[in-house]
Design a protein around this motif. Structure first.
Motif, PDB file in Angstrom:
ATOM      1  N   ASP A  29     -45.739 -51.964  43.023  1.00  0.00           N
ATOM      2  CA  ASP A  29     -46.100 -51.119  41.889  1.00  0.00           C
ATOM      3  C   ASP A  29     -45.834 -49.640  42.159  1.00  0.00           C
ATOM      4  O   ASP A  29     -45.508 -48.895  41.230  1.00  0.00           O
ATOM      5  N   ALA A  42     -52.720 -51.469  40.239  1.00  0.00           N
ATOM      6  CA  ALA A  42     -51.432 -51.033  39.700  1.00  0.00           C
ATOM      7  C   ALA A  42     -51.516 -49.606  39.167  1.00  0.00           C
ATOM      8  O   ALA A  42     -50.556 -48.826  39.303  1.00  0.00           O
ATOM      9  N   ARG A  68     -48.909 -46.941  40.754  1.00  0.00           N
ATOM     10  CA  ARG A  68     -47.856 -46.409  39.886  1.00  0.00           C
ATOM     11  C   ARG A  68     -47.972 -44.897  39.727  1.00  0.00           C
ATOM     12  O   ARG A  68     -46.958 -44.202  39.644  1.00  0.00           O
ATOM     13  N   LEU A 108     -41.649 -56.326  35.894  1.00  0.00           N
ATOM     14  CA  LEU A 108     -42.514 -56.897  36.924  1.00  0.00           C
ATOM     15  C   LEU A 108     -41.896 -58.233  37.351  1.00  0.00           C
ATOM     16  O   LEU A 108     -41.657 -59.101  36.513  1.00  0.00           O
ATOM     17  N   CYS A 155     -39.788 -53.762  41.715  1.00  0.00           N
ATOM     18  CA  CYS A 155     -39.912 -53.662  40.258  1.00  0.00           C
ATOM     19  C   CYS A 155     -38.740 -52.795  39.777  1.00  0.00           C
ATOM     20  O   CYS A 155     -38.691 -51.601  40.084  1.00  0.00           O
TER      21      CYS A 155
END
Length: 341
Positions: free
Chosen positions: A160, A190, A194, A295, A322
């Motif tokens: 992530d 996440a 992120r 994802l 990702c």
């Protein structure tokens, strides 16, 4: 039901010879094997799994203990990944749903172990930490889309942090510098990772993130996007507005696009929008198609299954990339396009 005795009698062989065929012994001639298999088919004979377990023959069963995974459309790709490996290796997949209840998880694990499954894979619908208290013994175990704080088993999770970096890098490379980030629910793994990737990408391009544009587009309320409309209004109300909005997932991005359009703003001409997940029922259905970061659910499932069935088990974490998927909701900012003309 027909028994092994019936098969032996119909094929005109001993019970021991039928047993050898069931155990895939190479000592039985092709002609005899064919005769026994024809007898099994004629009698609708199914070998007893319990008897195979008593003989120490592998059951060919692989278990998934899922937490609301089969009812979550986008992340159910994890199951498809596991199933593809099971088909390749001649295994049968058994799925048990916990509904998020620890007591159900413990019962399912006990049941799967009683069935002598060859491996157990724990899988969750979103990237999160779990605590395994079940008695797993020597059964090979792998975690998919989840992890333990102190790892005891292989863990396969999405990267992530790199995904957040990829989303930000995509809009930065398109020329955007005024970027808002509408994140997932506060406290999610996440969300934190992120944001780290987002900040790293901006730093690499010499762009300072604006604190008032780092917002949560989803909450823990029953309607997770209940505040999204007012959040977007706050971002675009004045002349100093972001030229690109990154969203925590594709469902959020779709709603953001609809809200912007109701405010008279065009996507991507006035504001570019980027999602996360690549949930294709959304990302490919929108017009223009949604730029997003995929994802790798199916890949997570495949890797988890190969880890579970591959022999040696080293406790550690595998992070799966990702990757950005560029479609029509991302373009250069309006001023940059005007300058090129």
């Amino acid at each position: 039901m027909s028994t092994i005795h019936d098969v032996a009698e119909k094929a005109g062989v001993s019970i021991k010879t039928v047993s050898r065929v069931l155990n895939d012994a190479s000592s039985v001639s092709a002609k005899t094997r064919t005769r026994i298999e024809e007898a099994m088919h004629a009698l609708d004979f199914a070998p007893s799994a319990a008897a195979r377990m008593l003989r120490g023959v592998p059951t060919g069963l692989v278990a998934v203990i899922a937490e609301k995974l089969t009812t979550t459309p986008d992340s159910s790709e994890i199951i498809k990944g596991i199933q593809s490996v099971c088909e390749e290796l001649g295994k049968m997949l058994i799925i048990g749903e916990t509904g998020g209840r620890a007591d159900v998880a413990s019962r399912l694990v006990a049941d799967m172990r009683a069935r002598r499954v060859e491996a157990i894979i724990f899988a969750t619908p979103f990237h999160r930490e779990i605590a395994l208290n079940e008695m797993l013994g020597q059964t090979p175990t792998v975690l998919a889309n989840c992890f333990e704080a102190t790892p005891r088993y292989p863990q396969v999770v999405p990267d992530d942090e790199a995904g957040g970096h990829a989303a930000a890098a995509a809009v930065l490379q398109a020329g955007h510098r005024k970027i808002a980030f509408l994140q997932l629910i506060e406290g999610m793994v996440a969300t934190r990772l992120r944001l780290q990737g987002f900040r790293r990408a901006l730093q690499e391009h010499g762009v300072a993130p604006r604190a008032d544009w780092l917002l949560h587009g989803a909450t823990e309320a029953e309607d997770e996007f209940a505040q999204l409309e007012s959040t977007i209004d706050g971002l675009v109300a004045g002349t100093d507005r972001p030229s690109a909005i990154l969203c925590g997932n594709d469902k959020m991005a779709m709603r953001v696009i609809f809200i912007l359009q109701r405010r008279g703003l065009r996507v991507p001409e006035d504001v570019s929008v980027v999602g996360f997940d690549d949930f294709r029922l959304i990302s490919e259905a929108l017009d223009p198609g949604l730029t997003t970061v995929a994802l790798p659910y199916r890949e997570i499932g495949e890797l988890a299954a190969r880890q579970a069935l591959g022999g040696e088990q080293d406790a550690g974490m595998v992070r799966v990339a990702c990757r950005p998927v560029l479609r029509g909701t991302l373009s250069a900012p309006a001023k940059a396009k005007g300058a090129r003309r």
